[in-house]
Design a protein around this motif. Structure first.
Motif, PDB file in Angstrom:
ATOM      1  N   GLN A 108      39.756  33.481  35.380  1.00 46.42           N
ATOM      2  CA  GLN A 108      38.299  33.504  35.595  1.00 46.42           C
ATOM      3  C   GLN A 108      37.916  34.954  36.502  1.00 46.42           C
ATOM      4  O   GLN A 108      37.029  35.874  36.087  1.00 46.42           O
ATOM      5  N   THR A 109      38.654  34.876  37.567  1.00 46.85           N
ATOM      6  CA  THR A 109      38.424  36.277  38.321  1.00 46.85           C
ATOM      7  C   THR A 109      38.956  37.442  37.567  1.00 46.85           C
ATOM      8  O   THR A 109      38.070  38.333  37.813  1.00 46.85           O
ATOM      9  N   LEU A 110      39.866  37.359  36.721  1.00 45.28           N
ATOM     10  CA  LEU A 110      40.182  38.587  36.056  1.00 45.28           C
ATOM     11  C   LEU A 110      38.979  39.048  35.011  1.00 45.28           C
ATOM     12  O   LEU A 110      38.682  40.396  34.728  1.00 45.28           O
ATOM     13  N   VAL A 111      38.459  38.006  34.661  1.00 54.67           N
ATOM     14  CA  VAL A 111      37.278  38.144  33.463  1.00 54.67           C
ATOM     15  C   VAL A 111      35.980  39.089  34.300  1.00 54.67           C
ATOM     16  O   VAL A 111      35.704  39.876  33.928  1.00 54.67           O
ATOM     17  N   THR A 112      35.940  38.558  35.453  1.00 59.13           N
ATOM     18  CA  THR A 112      34.852  38.989  36.127  1.00 59.13           C
ATOM     19  C   THR A 112      35.297  40.543  36.882  1.00 59.13           C
ATOM     20  O   THR A 112      34.460  41.421  36.648  1.00 59.13           O
ATOM     21  N   VAL A 113      36.682  40.718  37.243  1.00 60.80           N
ATOM     22  CA  VAL A 113      37.192  41.965  37.524  1.00 60.80           C
ATOM     23  C   VAL A 113      37.163  43.227  36.535  1.00 60.80           C
ATOM     24  O   VAL A 113      36.451  44.251  36.504  1.00 60.80           O
ATOM     25  N   LYS A 114      37.531  42.620  35.082  1.00 63.79           N
ATOM     26  CA  LYS A 114      37.466  43.284  33.978  1.00 63.79           C
ATOM     27  C   LYS A 114      36.029  44.097  33.648  1.00 63.79           C
ATOM     28  O   LYS A 114      35.857  44.968  33.301  1.00 63.79           O
TER      29      LYS A 114
END
Length: 220
Positions: A108-114
């Motif tokens: 989920q964090t990576l989705v936001t980061v992307k």
């Protein structure tokens, strides 16, 4: 070679992407339920305190245990097993074991980061375009300054020529005026000399000194 040793021997070939990464157990603390993992996966920087992490041994991919992030550095990850004894039975790890990890919280964090990276890339592209435009403007500024300098250098040369002509004309006028001044001065001296030569005395006679001294004449 058993499955565990084979998994460890191909450690450098293990694909890692997103929230799935691998690492080696560097130290355990059964009393505190802590597991310290050494990994070179750069994305662990997106793991946050208390994020959930699934842990498994490649030899037993279906047997996983749950752990929570307690801390991290650039190279190490500190996990707290939800049930340390059960985790040891399921994953069969000790110090030096090569394990796999995955975190849905990290996903989920990576989705936001992307999404953030996409926004930043668009901003960067816009800023890069703006920078290149300013760069061209700066390069053009040098050319513009050179053009202005050349134009005004020509004007300066023309002005200097006109200036010198005006100064030369003034010097010529000065020489003429000075000559006329000297001529006028000479004529004036000549006239003064003639006036002195033709001077007429208003008195018919000159008074001697005795006529001015009362002791030398009598009053009547």
């Amino acid at each position: 070679m058993n499955q565990n040793l084979l998994a460890q021997s191909v450690e450098s070939k293990t694909p890692e992407s997103g929230s799935h990464f691998a690492g080696r157990v560097s130290r355990t603390n059964p009393v505190a339920g802590l597991i310290r993992i050494r990994t070179d996966h750069t994305s662990i920087k997106f793991l946050r305190y208390r994020d959930r992490v699934d842990v498994w041994n490649e030899s037993y991919p279906d047997s996983r245990c749950l752990a929570y992030v307690e801390g991290r550095t650039n190279d190490y990850l500190l996990l707290r097993a939800a049930n340390y004894a059960s985790c040891v039975r399921k994953v069969h790890f000790t110090a030096g074991s090569f394990l796999h990890f995955q975190s849905k919280d990290m996903d989920q964090t990576l989705v936001t980061v992307k999404e953030l990276v996409e926004v930043l890339l668009k901003k960067r592209l816009a800023m890069e375009t703006k920078k290149e435009r300013h760069k061209r403007d700066l390069e053009g500024h040098v050319e513009k300054v050179d053009t202005v300098n050349k134009r005004y250098e020509i004007l300066r040369q023309k002005l200097e020529i006109e200036w010198n002509k005006e100064l030369a004309a003034l010097e010529e006028d000065k020489a003429i005026i000075f000559t006329e001044f000297k001529n006028s001065e000479a004529r004036l001296n000549e006239i003064d000399t003639k006036l002195e030569a033709y001077k007429i005395d208003d008195h018919n006679f000159k008074l001697d000194r005795w006529s001015l001294d009362p002791a030398l004449y009598y009053k009547k």
